[in-house]
Scaffold this motif. Structure first.
Motif, PDB file in Angstrom:
ATOM      1  N   ALA A 121      40.444  15.670 -76.204  1.00  0.00           N
ATOM      2  CA  ALA A 121      39.157  15.186 -76.694  1.00  0.00           C
ATOM      3  C   ALA A 121      38.832  15.919 -77.988  1.00  0.00           C
ATOM      4  CB  ALA A 121      38.054  15.419 -75.665  1.00  0.00           C
ATOM      5  N   ALA A 122      38.022  15.281 -78.814  1.00  0.00           N
ATOM      6  CA  ALA A 122      37.599  15.903 -80.074  1.00  0.00           C
ATOM      7  C   ALA A 122      36.723  17.111 -79.768  1.00  0.00           C
ATOM      8  CB  ALA A 122      36.842  14.897 -80.931  1.00  0.00           C
ATOM      9  N   ILE A 123      36.858  18.125 -80.571  1.00  0.00           N
ATOM     10  CA  ILE A 123      36.121  19.364 -80.346  1.00  0.00           C
ATOM     11  C   ILE A 123      34.607  19.145 -80.436  1.00  0.00           C
ATOM     12  CG2 ILE A 123      36.161  20.234 -82.712  1.00  0.00           C
ATOM     13  CD1 ILE A 123      36.890  22.985 -81.490  1.00  0.00           C
ATOM     14  N   CYS A 124      34.180  18.233 -81.301  1.00  0.00           N
ATOM     15  CA  CYS A 124      32.745  17.937 -81.414  1.00  0.00           C
ATOM     16  C   CYS A 124      32.230  17.244 -80.157  1.00  0.00           C
ATOM     17  CB  CYS A 124      32.475  17.079 -82.645  1.00  0.00           C
ATOM     18  SG  CYS A 124      32.789  17.940 -84.178  1.00  0.00           S
ATOM     19  N   GLN A 125      33.046  16.363 -79.583  1.00  0.00           N
ATOM     20  CA  GLN A 125      32.665  15.684 -78.345  1.00  0.00           C
ATOM     21  C   GLN A 125      32.569  16.694 -77.203  1.00  0.00           C
ATOM     22  OE1 GLN A 125      35.476  12.750 -77.032  1.00  0.00           O
ATOM     23  NE2 GLN A 125      34.168  12.022 -75.375  1.00  0.00           N
ATOM     24  N   LEU A 126      33.535  17.613 -77.139  1.00  0.00           N
ATOM     25  CA  LEU A 126      33.494  18.654 -76.105  1.00  0.00           C
ATOM     26  C   LEU A 126      32.262  19.531 -76.261  1.00  0.00           C
ATOM     27  CD1 LEU A 126      37.236  19.682 -75.951  1.00  0.00           C
ATOM     28  CD2 LEU A 126      35.882  18.794 -74.063  1.00  0.00           C
ATOM     29  N   GLN A 127      31.873  19.819 -77.484  1.00  0.00           N
ATOM     30  CA  GLN A 127      30.691  20.644 -77.717  1.00  0.00           C
ATOM     31  C   GLN A 127      29.445  19.948 -77.179  1.00  0.00           C
ATOM     32  OE1 GLN A 127      29.747  21.273 -81.835  1.00  0.00           O
ATOM     33  NE2 GLN A 127      28.444  23.028 -81.393  1.00  0.00           N
ATOM     34  N   GLU A 128      29.319  18.654 -77.433  1.00  0.00           N
ATOM     35  CA  GLU A 128      28.150  17.905 -76.958  1.00  0.00           C
ATOM     36  C   GLU A 128      28.140  17.779 -75.442  1.00  0.00           C
ATOM     37  OE1 GLU A 128      28.138  14.148 -78.917  1.00  0.00           O
ATOM     38  OE2 GLU A 128      27.995  15.036 -80.911  1.00  0.00           O
ATOM     39  N   GLU A 129      29.297  17.497 -74.856  1.00  0.00           N
ATOM     40  CA  GLU A 129      29.368  17.209 -73.425  1.00  0.00           C
ATOM     41  C   GLU A 129      29.311  18.461 -72.553  1.00  0.00           C
ATOM     42  OE1 GLU A 129      29.362  14.168 -72.050  1.00  0.00           O
ATOM     43  OE2 GLU A 129      29.243  13.230 -74.017  1.00  0.00           O
ATOM     44  N   THR A 130      29.968  19.538 -72.970  1.00  0.00           N
ATOM     45  CA  THR A 130      30.020  20.746 -72.132  1.00  0.00           C
ATOM     46  C   THR A 130      28.901  21.722 -72.444  1.00  0.00           C
ATOM     47  OG1 THR A 130      31.497  21.902 -73.662  1.00  0.00           O
ATOM     48  CG2 THR A 130      32.524  20.585 -71.915  1.00  0.00           C
ATOM     49  N   GLY A 131      28.313  21.643 -73.631  1.00  0.00           N
ATOM     50  CA  GLY A 131      27.264  22.586 -74.005  1.00  0.00           C
ATOM     51  C   GLY A 131      27.795  23.932 -74.475  1.00  0.00           C
ATOM     52  N   LEU A 132      29.106  24.070 -74.596  1.00  0.00           N
ATOM     53  CA  LEU A 132      29.682  25.322 -75.088  1.00  0.00           C
ATOM     54  C   LEU A 132      29.546  25.392 -76.605  1.00  0.00           C
ATOM     55  CD1 LEU A 132      33.001  25.573 -73.031  1.00  0.00           C
ATOM     56  CD2 LEU A 132      30.974  26.996 -72.785  1.00  0.00           C
ATOM     57  N   ALA A 133      29.372  26.588 -77.109  1.00  0.00           N
ATOM     58  CA  ALA A 133      29.296  26.789 -78.553  1.00  0.00           C
ATOM     59  C   ALA A 133      30.658  26.481 -79.173  1.00  0.00           C
ATOM     60  CB  ALA A 133      28.889  28.222 -78.868  1.00  0.00           C
ATOM     61  N   LEU A 134      30.633  26.125 -80.441  1.00  0.00           N
ATOM     62  CA  LEU A 134      31.856  25.745 -81.132  1.00  0.00           C
ATOM     63  C   LEU A 134      32.880  26.883 -81.148  1.00  0.00           C
ATOM     64  CD1 LEU A 134      33.000  23.300 -82.557  1.00  0.00           C
ATOM     65  CD2 LEU A 134      32.062  24.151 -84.686  1.00  0.00           C
ATOM     66  N   VAL A 135      32.425  28.099 -81.345  1.00  0.00           N
ATOM     67  CA  VAL A 135      33.346  29.232 -81.380  1.00  0.00           C
ATOM     68  C   VAL A 135      33.978  29.458 -80.010  1.00  0.00           C
ATOM     69  CG1 VAL A 135      31.618  31.015 -80.919  1.00  0.00           C
ATOM     70  CG2 VAL A 135      33.654  31.597 -82.226  1.00  0.00           C
ATOM     71  N   LYS A 136      33.233  29.212 -78.952  1.00  0.00           N
ATOM     72  CA  LYS A 136      33.793  29.352 -77.601  1.00  0.00           C
ATOM     73  C   LYS A 136      34.849  28.278 -77.350  1.00  0.00           C
ATOM     74  CE  LYS A 136      29.757  31.563 -75.568  1.00  0.00           C
ATOM     75  NZ  LYS A 136      28.724  31.490 -74.527  1.00  0.00           N
ATOM     76  N   LEU A 137      34.623  27.078 -77.864  1.00  0.00           N
ATOM     77  CA  LEU A 137      35.613  26.015 -77.713  1.00  0.00           C
ATOM     78  C   LEU A 137      36.882  26.338 -78.499  1.00  0.00           C
ATOM     79  CD1 LEU A 137      33.305  22.901 -77.865  1.00  0.00           C
ATOM     80  CD2 LEU A 137      34.678  23.651 -75.928  1.00  0.00           C
ATOM     81  N   TRP A 138      36.726  26.883 -79.699  1.00  0.00           N
ATOM     82  CA  TRP A 138      37.904  27.276 -80.486  1.00  0.00           C
ATOM     83  C   TRP A 138      38.701  28.347 -79.747  1.00  0.00           C
ATOM     84  CZ3 TRP A 138      40.498  25.204 -84.310  1.00  0.00           C
ATOM     85  CH2 TRP A 138      39.877  24.284 -85.151  1.00  0.00           C
TER      86      TRP A 138
END
Length: 166
Positions: A121-138
């Motif tokens: 999934a796109a990182i932006c979509q994961l950020q919206e859906e999971t609520g995790l901060a972008l740096v945590k997703l990276w």
């Protein structure tokens, strides 16, 4: 008349160039041998002062000289910086209540992908859906056993996908 003058000037210039060396003088190989330096060594050890050891022992220095450097306490440093009113001397500089659990972040991403039935999934979509901060997703993508795929341009954040790629 101007064309005649131009052609005559070009002819005269061509004759002059043919008669003279336009490359300049050609010196012998050893012409500059005495003027060219091939290596250099500069000893600056007398200009550098040895630091004090962190274990409390003092390293001896040959030439002490005068120094404007001295050790100061935290309170003195704050006073010099003009921040004595901004910070309390006992205030800690550590972050309070910060947790860094990359495994949990990766499990959040893995669980979301599994529930959605997706491999990536796109990182932006994961950020919206999971609520995790972008740096945590990276960090989860880089260190959590996932792969990262660049689908868009270099600066296009929506073009980065996190997932399990075959």
């Amino acid at each position: 008349l101007a064309e005649v003058c131009q052609r005559r000037a070009q002819m005269m210039w061509g004759d002059w160039v043919d008669q003279h060396n336009t490359d300049g003088p050609i010196p012998d190989e050893d012409f500059l041998a005495g003027l060219v330096q091939k290596s250099m060594f500069l000893d600056i050890s007398s200009l550098v002062r040895q630091p004090k050891s962190r274990r409390g022992t003092v390293v001896t220095v040959e030439d002490e000289g005068e120094s404007v450097v001295e050790e100061v306490t935290k309170e003195q440093a704050l006073l010099l910086a003009g921040a004595e009113d901004e910070l309390e001397p006992d205030e800690t500089w550590e972050l309070q209540g910060y947790d860094e659990d990359i495994a949990a972040w990766a499990e959040t991403v893995r669980g979301w992908l599994k529930r959605q039935g997706l491999e990536s999934a796109a990182i932006c979509q994961l950020q919206e859906e999971t609520g995790l901060a972008l740096v945590k997703l990276w960090l989860a993508g880089l260190l959590g056993g996932f792969g990262l795929e660049q689908c868009g341009g270099f600066y296009d954040g929506a073009g980065v996908k996190i997932g399990v790629f075959q």
